[in-house]
Motif scaffolding. Structure first.
Motif, PDB file in Angstrom:
ATOM      1  N   TYR A 198      74.605 134.100  56.841  1.00 10.44           N
ATOM      2  CA  TYR A 198      74.381 132.944  57.710  1.00 10.44           C
ATOM      3  C   TYR A 198      75.473 131.896  57.526  1.00 10.44           C
ATOM      4  CZ  TYR A 198      72.119 128.761  59.619  1.00 10.44           C
ATOM      5  OH  TYR A 198      71.840 127.621  60.321  1.00 10.44           O
ATOM      6  N   TYR A 226      72.805 135.881  63.665  1.00 11.39           N
ATOM      7  CA  TYR A 226      71.945 135.849  62.487  1.00 11.39           C
ATOM      8  C   TYR A 226      70.502 135.598  62.917  1.00 11.39           C
ATOM      9  CZ  TYR A 226      70.671 135.144  57.628  1.00 11.39           C
ATOM     10  OH  TYR A 226      70.103 135.272  56.384  1.00 11.39           O
ATOM     11  N   PHE A 227      70.327 134.700  63.867  1.00 14.54           N
ATOM     12  CA  PHE A 227      69.027 134.492  64.513  1.00 14.54           C
ATOM     13  C   PHE A 227      69.266 133.942  65.909  1.00 14.54           C
ATOM     14  CE2 PHE A 227      69.627 130.462  62.150  1.00 14.54           C
ATOM     15  CZ  PHE A 227      69.516 129.533  63.177  1.00 14.54           C
ATOM     16  N   HIS A 257      61.844 127.773  58.038  1.00 17.74           N
ATOM     17  CA  HIS A 257      62.132 128.592  59.224  1.00 17.74           C
ATOM     18  C   HIS A 257      61.102 128.305  60.307  1.00 17.74           C
ATOM     19  CE1 HIS A 257      63.887 131.359  56.070  1.00 17.74           C
ATOM     20  NE2 HIS A 257      64.902 131.180  56.887  1.00 17.74           N
ATOM     21  N   ASP A 273      60.510 131.622  65.302  1.00 19.83           N
ATOM     22  CA  ASP A 273      61.477 132.584  65.811  1.00 19.83           C
ATOM     23  C   ASP A 273      62.483 132.996  64.737  1.00 19.83           C
ATOM     24  OD1 ASP A 273      62.458 129.965  65.967  1.00 19.83           O
ATOM     25  OD2 ASP A 273      62.809 130.051  68.118  1.00 19.83           O
ATOM     26  N   GLY A 274      62.862 132.066  63.868  1.00 22.18           N
ATOM     27  CA  GLY A 274      63.729 132.414  62.738  1.00 22.18           C
ATOM     28  C   GLY A 274      63.055 133.398  61.801  1.00 22.18           C
ATOM     29  N   TYR A 275      61.763 133.169  61.559  1.00 25.07           N
ATOM     30  CA  TYR A 275      60.986 134.089  60.725  1.00 25.07           C
ATOM     31  C   TYR A 275      60.985 135.493  61.344  1.00 25.07           C
ATOM     32  CZ  TYR A 275      56.998 136.270  58.422  1.00 25.07           C
ATOM     33  OH  TYR A 275      56.196 137.145  57.741  1.00 25.07           O
ATOM     34  N   CYS A 295      63.162 136.806  63.398  1.00 21.46           N
ATOM     35  CA  CYS A 295      64.496 137.403  63.283  1.00 21.46           C
ATOM     36  C   CYS A 295      64.745 137.933  61.875  1.00 21.46           C
ATOM     37  CB  CYS A 295      65.568 136.389  63.674  1.00 21.46           C
ATOM     38  SG  CYS A 295      65.593 136.023  65.452  1.00 21.46           S
ATOM     39  N   ASN A 296      64.285 137.220  60.860  1.00 20.43           N
ATOM     40  CA  ASN A 296      64.429 137.706  59.484  1.00 20.43           C
ATOM     41  C   ASN A 296      63.681 139.019  59.287  1.00 20.43           C
ATOM     42  OD1 ASN A 296      66.123 135.710  58.495  1.00 20.43           O
ATOM     43  ND2 ASN A 296      64.452 134.427  57.759  1.00 20.43           N
ATOM     44  N   LYS A 316      65.656 141.864  60.925  1.00 17.64           N
ATOM     45  CA  LYS A 316      66.823 142.273  60.124  1.00 17.64           C
ATOM     46  C   LYS A 316      66.399 143.039  58.874  1.00 17.64           C
ATOM     47  CE  LYS A 316      68.470 138.260  59.948  1.00 17.64           C
ATOM     48  NZ  LYS A 316      69.150 137.038  59.626  1.00 17.64           N
ATOM     49  N   ILE A 349      69.998 141.488  65.736  1.00 18.99           N
ATOM     50  CA  ILE A 349      69.692 140.401  66.665  1.00 18.99           C
ATOM     51  C   ILE A 349      70.943 140.169  67.511  1.00 18.99           C
ATOM     52  CG2 ILE A 349      69.001 137.974  66.873  1.00 18.99           C
ATOM     53  CD1 ILE A 349      66.934 139.748  65.397  1.00 18.99           C
ATOM     54  N   CYS A 405      72.825 138.105  71.048  1.00 11.74           N
ATOM     55  CA  CYS A 405      72.802 136.952  71.943  1.00 11.74           C
ATOM     56  C   CYS A 405      73.816 137.157  73.047  1.00 11.74           C
ATOM     57  CB  CYS A 405      73.138 135.676  71.165  1.00 11.74           C
ATOM     58  SG  CYS A 405      73.248 134.204  72.213  1.00 11.74           S
TER      59      CYS A 405
END
Length: 196
Positions: free
Chosen positions: A112, A133-134, A167, A170-172, A174-175, A178, A184, A186
């Motif tokens: 990140y 990354y997210f 987080h 949505d960050g959670y 994405c983690n 991964k 992920i 974009c």
């Protein structure tokens, strides 16, 4: 192809968002839409988890999240589908100043890139399709097979010992994606507006 089009809201959908949705559905000729306006749950994370369950019950191929304050071009869904990725979103910006992207960039090692530790030039969002990354879930396409590979709850906020958010939901997500060995993506070429 069956797609669950899920609008997450706990405050009402903006008229311009409704306009974008109607235009997109009219533009998308060969898609069987299952449309859901999710008002279930106290948080956006609960909204999103509810949507996943409904999309699973409906046996959808994809879940397409649209938040209640987003606008986008009519061909957005087709453009995201054309990339043939498990998780692909767009670049949008926060509704407060200074503007910050809802996309997390990563370096060549997949780590990140924290905005506080990199120059403004280094933090420029790449053009077109890129690995991220997210990515925020305000406009996000997810292949339903992803939910067979990650654990419930799919979306949730994480906090530190003082209750400060580490987080967003949505960050959670994405983690989790991964950790399960998926990527992920974009597409920053799609022009998105975050109303407000």
């Amino acid at each position: 192809m069956k797609i669950s089009l899920c609008v997450c809201t706990n405050r009402g959908v903006k008229p311009k968002t409704v306009g974008s949705l109607l235009t997109m559905v009219a533009y998308s000729k060969d898609i069987d839409f299952h449309i859901l306006v999710a008002e279930r749950g106290y948080t956006i994370g609960e909204n999103r988890n509810y949507c996943v369950v409904q999309a699973q019950k409906n046996q959808s191929d994809y879940l397409f999240f649209v938040d209640d304050d987003m606008t986008f071009p009519a061909g957005t869904l087709e453009r995201l589908l054309a990339h043939d990725k498990d998780v692909v979103g767009v670049n949008s910006y926060s509704r407060c100043l200074p503007l910050s992207s809802t996309v997390g960039l990563m370096d060549k090692n997949g780590e990140y890139m924290h905005p506080d530790k990199h120059t403004e030039w280094e933090m420029q969002i790449p053009g077109g399709l890129f690995k991220a990354y997210f990515v925020g879930a305000g406009v996000l396409l997810i292949n339903m097979s992803v939910f067979d590979k990650i654990k419930k709850p799919y979306f949730q906020f994480t906090t530190d010992k003082n209750g400060q958010i580490i987080h967003g939901e949505d960050g959670y997500f994405c983690n989790q994606v991964k950790k399960a060995g998926m990527e992920i993506w974009c597409d920053s070429s799609i022009e998105i507006s975050h109303l407000g």
